[in-house]
Design a protein around this motif. Sequence first.
Motif, short mmCIF file in Angstrom:
data_model
loop_
_atom_site.label_atom_id
_atom_site.label_comp_id
_atom_site.label_asym_id
_atom_site.label_seq_id
_atom_site.Cartn_x
_atom_site.Cartn_y
_atom_site.Cartn_z
N ARG A 1 0.87 -1.19 0.00
CA ARG A 1 0.00 0.00 0.00
C ARG A 1 0.90 1.24 0.00
O ARG A 1 1.06 1.90 1.02
CB ARG A 1 -0.90 -0.05 1.23
N TYR B 1 -4.65 6.97 1.56
CA TYR B 1 -5.82 7.79 1.27
C TYR B 1 -5.68 9.13 1.98
O TYR B 1 -4.93 9.24 2.96
CB TYR B 1 -7.10 7.09 1.71
N GLN C 1 -7.88 10.55 3.79
CA GLN C 1 -8.42 10.41 5.14
C GLN C 1 -8.16 8.96 5.58
O GLN C 1 -8.54 8.03 4.87
CB GLN C 1 -9.93 10.63 5.14
N VAL D 1 -9.48 6.36 7.58
CA VAL D 1 -10.73 6.08 8.32
C VAL D 1 -10.62 4.78 9.12
O VAL D 1 -11.15 4.68 10.21
CB VAL D 1 -11.93 6.01 7.34
N PHE E 1 -5.49 16.16 -6.84
CA PHE E 1 -6.92 16.36 -6.59
C PHE E 1 -7.39 17.63 -7.29
O PHE E 1 -6.71 18.65 -7.28
CB PHE E 1 -7.19 16.48 -5.09
N VAL F 1 -13.39 5.21 -3.77
CA VAL F 1 -13.21 5.41 -2.34
C VAL F 1 -13.79 6.78 -2.01
O VAL F 1 -13.32 7.79 -2.52
CB VAL F 1 -11.72 5.32 -1.95
N ASN G 1 -14.73 9.57 0.76
CA ASN G 1 -14.34 10.02 2.11
C ASN G 1 -13.56 8.94 2.86
O ASN G 1 -13.80 8.67 4.03
CB ASN G 1 -15.57 10.45 2.91
N GLY G 2 -12.63 8.31 2.15
CA GLY G 2 -11.72 7.34 2.78
C GLY G 2 -12.25 5.92 2.90
O GLY G 2 -11.55 5.06 3.39
N THR H 1 -14.58 13.61 -0.79
CA THR H 1 -13.34 13.23 -1.45
C THR H 1 -13.56 11.92 -2.21
O THR H 1 -14.11 10.97 -1.66
CB THR H 1 -12.23 13.01 -0.40
N GLU I 1 -11.54 9.03 -4.42
CA GLU I 1 -10.22 8.52 -4.80
C GLU I 1 -10.36 7.14 -5.43
O GLU I 1 -11.35 6.45 -5.21
CB GLU I 1 -9.34 8.37 -3.53
N PRO I 2 -9.34 6.72 -6.18
CA PRO I 2 -9.37 5.36 -6.72
C PRO I 2 -8.94 4.34 -5.66
O PRO I 2 -8.44 4.74 -4.60
CB PRO I 2 -8.35 5.40 -7.86
N TRP I 3 -9.15 3.04 -5.90
CA TRP I 3 -8.59 1.98 -5.03
C TRP I 3 -7.09 2.24 -4.94
O TRP I 3 -6.45 2.55 -5.94
CB TRP I 3 -8.75 0.62 -5.66
N ARG I 4 -6.52 2.07 -3.76
CA ARG I 4 -5.07 2.24 -3.60
C ARG I 4 -4.44 0.92 -3.19
O ARG I 4 -4.69 0.43 -2.07
CB ARG I 4 -4.76 3.30 -2.53
#
Lengths: 238, 248
Positions: A89, A93, A95, A97, B19, B69, B71-72, B98, B100-103
């Motif tokens: 990883r 991200y 945030q 969470v 972003f 994704v 908000n996280g 927010t 985002e893509p899969w990380r």
Amino acid sequence: MKLLYRLFRSSLGRKYIMGVTGLCLFAFVVGHMVGNLQVFLGPEAINRYAHFLQSTGELLWLVRLAMLSIVGLHIWSAVVLTLENRAARPVRYTQDVFYGASYASRTMIGSGFVIAAFVLFHLLHYTVQVKGVNLTGQDFTTFETTLKNGTVTHDVFKMMVVGFSNVWVSLFYVVAVSLLSLHLGHGIGALFQSLGLKNDVWTPRLDRFGKVIAWVLVIGYASIPIAILLGYGKEALK
Amino acid sequence: MNLTLKVWRQKDANSPGRFETYEARDVIADMSFLEMLDVVNEELIAAGKEPIMFDSDCREGICGTCSLVINGIPHGGHRGTTVCQLHMRHFQDGQTITVEPWRARPFPVIRDLIVDRKAFDRIIQAGGFISVNTGGTPDGNAIPVSKQISDKAMDAAACIGCGACVAACKNASAMLFVSAKVTHLNLLPQGKAEKDRRVARMVSTMDEAGFGNCTVTGSCAAVCPKEIPLDMIAKMNRDYALAIFKGE
């Protein structure tokens, strides 16, 4: 050979090593706590128990070497797995969470390292009895007592009372056993998961067992330095 | 309602991303999250700008294509739902969201919010199948399967392979996905013949792809739109142990 390769090189195999060594270490901390709680039965009980352990000779060293290799494997798998996990990883991200993940489950490597540092100190403190680390100015190796059967042996009771009368030593001890409790509160449930010994019936039972035993351990261990700081044992030494 | 979106934009796998902020105006509460993005994209196209690229297909929570994704939290954090089933009524007027893509290292970003999930395909190719001889249609109940087993296998088969488990895991572990596939096939008589080889090969392929290891945090099961339970992972751990002790 293929089995060894699978055990040491695959992700699941390393988790088996982590789980089995974790189970051994868990058994040790339970036994160690029960042994230590004999301090509340008075000097004769704990000193006789300590004398018995010390008189086992080669067996004692066999157990010590086994413990060393178990701890070594546990730490090795933890480090290797954590490095792989970080590499898997690379981008975080915005945030964090941690949806559904408990605090204990996310901090196993951190609690583990503090516990490892404590164990090192604890061995120097009470096993090797290095005078410089006990912060009381006394030399624990000189403490001697005579058991009721006439045997002259090391006075472990006095060593515990003198050792834990130092606030900083006791504080570090309580912090370490609290982290151990956090570590095991997650670890016991997780090791049965890693070893494949869970299903929908046993998952809640084993998780609850882990949480309960984690509390038992922290109360059992922390009761010793706290009782001594509150004055336990001073009378018996006079 | 009006919302502010902070969306990850990235030209291709080799470009750095960043972003960008967009305003979503007059969003209707009954819209799905993807429909809201469609509206934003229409405005972007009308203004001559590049629309936000994201994956979607069935838009009814059964294909596993959508992958955002929010908000996280992968799929937005509502029990048993994919992003296409996430409705805008869960958000408040004026909220900043927010996206985002899969990380995960095995899921490289191809463009904006789209990631390459071929690593999952390779795992399936390694053992996510049963080998049968073709021929006439077998009788319906020729192979008896108990209710208990068929229910459990069906629970596992519910996995749509979206990858939210990997995206949610702090270690980017694919254990929940792989274990669902292993459990589904290993439980049933049709899959039992290749049980050991299947689990050994699928785990090897999973490790080679660079997924992390399971630390039993439970994030995967918490975000899973099909609510695959953690027990599946225990079942795979058990099957793998049996397989390697048998010499796989």
